[in-house]
Write an enzyme that holds these catalytic residues in place. Sequence first.
Site, PDB file in Angstrom:
ATOM      1  CE  LYS A 133       4.101 -29.299 -30.558  1.00 30.12           C
ATOM      2  NZ  LYS A 133       4.764 -29.469 -29.250  1.00 30.12           N
ATOM      3  CG  ASP A 183       3.429 -31.845 -25.929  1.00 28.29           C
ATOM      4  OD1 ASP A 183       3.855 -32.992 -26.128  1.00 28.29           O
ATOM      5  OD2 ASP A 183       3.608 -30.903 -26.729  1.00 28.29           O
ATOM      6  N   GLY A 213      11.058 -20.638 -20.380  1.00 27.84           N
ATOM      7  CA  GLY A 213      10.504 -20.707 -21.734  1.00 27.84           C
ATOM      8  C   GLY A 213       9.059 -20.237 -21.710  1.00 27.84           C
ATOM      9  N   GLY A 233       7.050 -20.766 -24.902  1.00 28.62           N
ATOM     10  CA  GLY A 233       6.468 -21.232 -26.165  1.00 28.62           C
ATOM     11  C   GLY A 233       5.389 -22.272 -25.901  1.00 28.62           C
TER      12      GLY A 233
END
Length: 288
Positions: free
Chosen positions: A71, A107, A130, A132
């Site tokens: 990504k 996203d 998280g 990431g």
Amino acid sequence: MLINASTKLCCLIGCPVAHSVSPQMHNAAFKALGLNYVYLAFEVAVEDLEKAVRGLKAIGVAGFNVTIPHKINVMKYLDELDESAEETGAVNTVASEDGLLIGYNTDVYGVMKALEGFNLPKTKPALIIGAGGAARAAANALMKIGFNEIVIANRTIEKARQLADWIKSTGRKAHFHSLDRLGYIARGCGVIINATSIGMLPHANETLLTSKDIPENSIVLDLVYNPPKTKLLREAERAGAKIISGIEVLIHQGARAFELWTRCKAPIDVMRKAVLAALEAEYRESSS
Ligand code: NAP
């Protein structure tokens, strides 16, 4: 579906891609609208990314999705980035526009759409577990929705600090923590987003938070979509929170990608049905 010389190609590149349900989701949508497109999944190793992207461009791909671990690295092989990708620093969707490859981060849109329609407590801090790529997209979505205070909790604290620094650089308040006092932190938050892979099959009984730490009336979104109702969501429901499955993010990020590639309105209900059927089939296969 009749595949012929005019069929347009869309695909997923990542490593691994075997468990992706994006092919089922997009092919069902193409079929429902009678579009001559096909969606395939290709496993692309890190060292082959540049060749894969250049090859897709050379053969005139209509568009593609990008997943772990490409990504971020894919950005340097694209012609342009739209605002969502530039801000987030990651690309999950590429569309070919007049022969140029344009990178997007759908996203961000997926998280915004998944949270739409809920009475969001924007005056309270929002918690993202998280740090990431998915956490970064979730943070961008929360900022676009109007949250001014975001707490990042992550196993690797340095990554939590980096994400919090980015949020602060936009003028909002941000805090960062390890996972040590996650329960205590969660109790003060109005929206909780899990952006780690904890709870994903085959570890469906794992959760970083239990009901005693989830505030009643909070809103809990788990980006994990397999299983559709994770242990975290079951704990949140028990606590009296409103829950949102990662399936909603998956469908809406996919719908935005579909619209970029085809310029047609995405058939959301068809896509949701195809995703649920694919996950159910995978579950039946794994438990037989
Ligand atoms: P990523 O960049 O690899 O980040 C993974 C995150 O999970 C990191 O924060 C990592 O912590 C944490 N993590 C992994 N294993 C852990 C463990 N055992 N204990 C605690 N933390 C752990 O992956 P990503 O792209 O952000 O994706 C994260 C999740 O979101 C995945 O499950 C992915 O499938 C899901 N996702 C869903 C959608 C959707 O459409 N629903 C979209 C995007 C992503 P460290 O930094 O300490 O390694």
